[in-house]
Write an enzyme that holds these catalytic residues in place. Structure first.
Site, PDB file in Angstrom:
ATOM      1  N   THR A 184      60.947 147.837  81.863  1.00 54.88           N
ATOM      2  CA  THR A 184      62.223 148.120  81.200  1.00 54.88           C
ATOM      3  C   THR A 184      63.354 147.646  82.106  1.00 54.88           C
ATOM      4  O   THR A 184      63.126 146.855  83.033  1.00 54.88           O
ATOM      5  CB  THR A 184      62.321 149.630  80.837  1.00 54.88           C
ATOM      6  OG1 THR A 184      63.526 149.852  80.099  1.00 54.88           O
ATOM      7  CG2 THR A 184      62.314 150.538  82.050  1.00 54.88           C
ATOM      8  N   ASN A 185      64.583 148.086  81.875  1.00 56.83           N
ATOM      9  CA  ASN A 185      65.697 147.679  82.741  1.00 56.83           C
ATOM     10  C   ASN A 185      66.675 148.844  82.866  1.00 56.83           C
ATOM     11  O   ASN A 185      66.445 149.924  82.323  1.00 56.83           O
ATOM     12  CB  ASN A 185      66.375 146.409  82.199  1.00 56.83           C
ATOM     13  CG  ASN A 185      66.957 146.646  80.811  1.00 56.83           C
ATOM     14  OD1 ASN A 185      67.871 147.437  80.637  1.00 56.83           O
ATOM     15  ND2 ASN A 185      66.397 145.973  79.812  1.00 56.83           N
ATOM     16  N   ARG A 186      67.780 148.619  83.567  1.00 60.24           N
ATOM     17  CA  ARG A 186      68.654 149.730  83.957  1.00 60.24           C
ATOM     18  C   ARG A 186      69.700 150.115  82.902  1.00 60.24           C
ATOM     19  O   ARG A 186      70.538 150.974  83.151  1.00 60.24           O
ATOM     20  CB  ARG A 186      69.368 149.391  85.264  1.00 60.24           C
ATOM     21  CG  ARG A 186      68.441 149.388  86.468  1.00 60.24           C
ATOM     22  CD  ARG A 186      69.183 148.938  87.710  1.00 60.24           C
ATOM     23  NE  ARG A 186      70.474 149.586  87.836  1.00 60.24           N
ATOM     24  CZ  ARG A 186      71.505 149.092  88.511  1.00 60.24           C
ATOM     25  NH1 ARG A 186      71.391 147.934  89.132  1.00 60.24           N
ATOM     26  NH2 ARG A 186      72.646 149.749  88.579  1.00 60.24           N
ATOM     27  N   SER A 187      69.656 149.500  81.744  1.00 61.82           N
ATOM     28  CA  SER A 187      70.697 149.841  80.753  1.00 61.82           C
ATOM     29  C   SER A 187      70.583 151.311  80.325  1.00 61.82           C
ATOM     30  O   SER A 187      69.507 151.782  79.962  1.00 61.82           O
ATOM     31  CB  SER A 187      70.561 148.930  79.527  1.00 61.82           C
ATOM     32  OG  SER A 187      71.411 149.393  78.506  1.00 61.82           O
TER      33      SER A 187
ATOM     34  N   ALA B 249      70.381 145.446  76.280  1.00 61.29           N
ATOM     35  CA  ALA B 249      69.713 144.621  77.291  1.00 61.29           C
ATOM     36  C   ALA B 249      68.255 144.491  76.838  1.00 61.29           C
ATOM     37  O   ALA B 249      67.411 145.343  77.140  1.00 61.29           O
ATOM     38  CB  ALA B 249      69.813 145.279  78.656  1.00 61.29           C
TER      39      ALA B 249
END
Ligand code: PMT
Length: 405
Positions: A210-213, A277
Site C-alpha cells: 500500500t502507500n502513505r495516503s 494514490a
C-alpha cells in the site's frame, strides 16, 4: 479561508443529555469563523451552562422570551431575521413537535416560527421516542417544508440501552450546517466524483502493498464540493476517516476495485477528480494462505494495474482533474501527465516538502492548467486547497455552460 467565514448561524440547544455536545458544534463553526449565536431552552440549562456557549461564541446566550431587560420582547424576530442559517442540536421530540405544529411558547420555538432562513435539526432521544409514530410524522411534516433533518446515529444511549436516537457526531452537524449556509452553492445541480486514499494490493491474506495516503486530501475535496451544492460520489480506498456528511461513499480496497467503482459511477458526472494514490503495480499472484518465512529472500513479481485516470479520459466528463505526487522533476512530470491524459488541471504535489503531501492536514500545491497558466499556492489547510480546486471546477463548468454563468 472557509466559506463559512462571517456566516450568521443561530444554534438552538434543547434539553437533552447530549446538550453538552452542542459545545463541540459551536467550536467547529467558530473555528471556521462563522458568527454564532446560541438560543437555549430553559430545559437545556439543566444539562449545560449558558456561560459555556457565551464564552465560545463571544455573544450573550438568549434563553428568555421576555427577559427582564426593558427590551421590547422582539428578540425572537430579530434573531430569526439576523440568521443566514438556523440549526437545532440537539433537537428533542418536544421542539420537533412544536415546530411541526406551529407552536411558540418560549424563545426558541418563537424564533423558529419567525424563521425564514434555511434550517436543520439534529434529533436526539431514546430509541423508543425516536420510533414513536407522532415523532416520525412530525419529522416528515418538517422535511416536507424543507427543514433538513440530520439523522441520529445508532449507539449507546443515555440509559445504557443501544438503539437509534444518539445525536449525530458534532463534525457531521457542522458539515450539514456548512452545506446549508454556503453563500452561493455554485456547484448546485452538478455531479462530482472524487477518488481518495490509498489502495491495498494483497500479497497473502495478512500482508499487502500500500502507500502513505491517508485520504485527507480527497475527503476534503468531497466535502468542499458537497458544501457548494454538488451531488458528490467519493470512491475511497482504505482510510480511518469518517464518511463526509451528505456524500455517497463507495469503499474499495484494491486498484482494481477502485477502477470498477470509478467507471461504474462515471456516467453523468460533470467533474471527475482523482486524488487517490492508486497502486501502479500489484503482486501478480496472491498466496491463498499466510506465507511462512522459510526463505532467506523473497521476490515478488508485480503486474501493472489499470490507469484509471487514462480510462476516464478516453470518455471525458466536462471537467477532468488529476493529482501528481512527485519527489523529483515534479513540474515536468506533472505537466506531462496533464498533456498525456488530456486533463483540465493537474494539482502538483511535491510530497517531499514540509507540511505537504501524505498524512498532513496541510498541503502545498501548484495548479497546472490546460491553457499553460500555473499557480503555486502557499502552505494551507487541505480544506482550503480543496476549495481552490473547487473554484477551478466551478469556473470550468461555467465556461462550458454546464452551470449558468
Ligand atoms: O491522502 P493524503 O494523505 O491526504 O495525501 C494526499 C495525496 C498526496 C495522496 C494527494 O495530494 C495526491 O497527490 N494524490 C495523487 C497521488 C498519486 O498517485 O499521484 P500519481 O502521480 O502517481 O498519479 C497521477 C494521477 O493518476 C493521480 O490523479 C492518480 O489518482 C491517477 N492514477 C494513478 C495510477 C493509476 N493506476 N490510476 C490512476 O488513476
Amino acid at each position: 479561508m472557509s466559506r463559512l467565514k462571517g456566516r450568521r448561524i443561530v444554534l438552538g440547544v434543547t434539553g437533552s443529555i447530549s446538550a453538552y455536545k452542542a459545545a463541540e458544534v459551536v467550536r467547529g463553526l467558530v473555528r471556521e469563523q462563522a458568527d454564532v449565536r446560541v438560543v437555549m431552552t430553559r430545559e437545556a440549562g439543566a444539562f449545560v451552562g449558558a456561560v459555556t456557549f457565551s464564552a465560545l461564541t463571544g455573544h450573550p446566550v438568549a434563553v428568555e422570551q421576555f427577559p427582564d431587560t426593558g427590551m421590547a420582547g422582539e428578540e425572537h424576530v430579530d434573531l430569526a431575521a439576523w440568521a443566514d442559517t438556523v440549526a437545532i442540536a440537539p433537537a428533542t421530540a418536544n421542539i420537533i413537535g412544536k415546530m411541526a405544529n406551529g407552536l411558540g411558547d418560549d424563545l426558541l420555538s418563537t424564533v423558529m416560527l419567525a424563521c425564514e432562513a434555511p434550517c436543520c435539526l439534529a434529533p436526539a432521544m431514546n430509541f423508543r421516542m425516536w420510533r414513536n409514530e407522532a415523532v416520525q410524522s412530525n419529522l416528515d411534516r418538517l422535511r416536507s417544508r424543507g427543514v433538513h433533518v440530520i439523522d441520529p446515529e445508532f449507539g449507546l444511549l443515555a440509559n445504557g440501552e443501544e438503539g437509534d436516537g444518539r445525536l449525530a457526531a458534532p463534525e457531521q452537524i457542522v458539515e450539514a450546517v456548512a452545506i446549508l449556509a454556503d453563500p452561493d452553492h455554485d456547484l448546485a445541480g452538478c455531479n462530482v466524483l472524487v477518488s481518495a486514499g490509498p489502495t491495498a494490493e494483497d500479497i497473502d491474506p495478512v500482508r499487502c502493498v500500500t502507500n502513505r495516503s491517508s485520504g485527507k486530501m480527497g475527503y476534503a475535496l468531497a466535502r468542499a464540493a458537497a458544501r457548494r451544492g454538488a451531488s458528490v460520489t467519493l470512491v475511497a480506498g482504505p482510510t480511518s476517516l469518517q464518511d463526509p456528511y451528505g456524500v455517497a461513499v463507495e469503499h474499495v480496497r484494491t486498484a482494481g476495485e477502485m477502477r470498477d467503482a470509478v467507471l461504474a459511477n462515471r456516467e453523468g458526472q460533470h467533474a471527475v477528480i482523482m486524488a487517490a494514490a492508486v497502486a501502479d503495480y500489484r503482486p501478480g499472484t496472491q498466496a491463498p494462505r499466510k506465507m511462512k518465512k522459510t526463505q532467506e529472500s523473497l521476490t515478488l513479481e508485480m503486474t501493472r494495474t489499470a490507469d484509471i485516470l487514462a480510462e476516464v479520459a478516453a470518455d471525458r466528463p466536462p471537467v477532468l482533474i488529476g493529482f501528481a505526487a512527485e519527489t523529483h522533476d515534479g513540474l515536468d512530470n506533472a505537466r506531462r501527465k496533464l498533456a498525456d491524459k488530456d486533463l483540465d488541471l493537474v494539482v502538483y504535489n511535491d510530497v517531499t516538502a514540509d507540511g505537504a503531501g501524505f498524512e498532513t492536514d496541510t498541503n502545498i500545491v501548484t495548479l497546472i492548467r490546460r491553457d499553460g497558466r500555473e499557480e503555486s499556492l502557499p502552505l494551507q489547510s487541505k480544506s482550503d486547497v480543496a476549495d481552490r480546486v473547487m473554484d477551478e471546477v466551478a469556473a470550468l463548468l461555467r465556461n462550458r455552460e454546464v452551470v449558468p454563468a
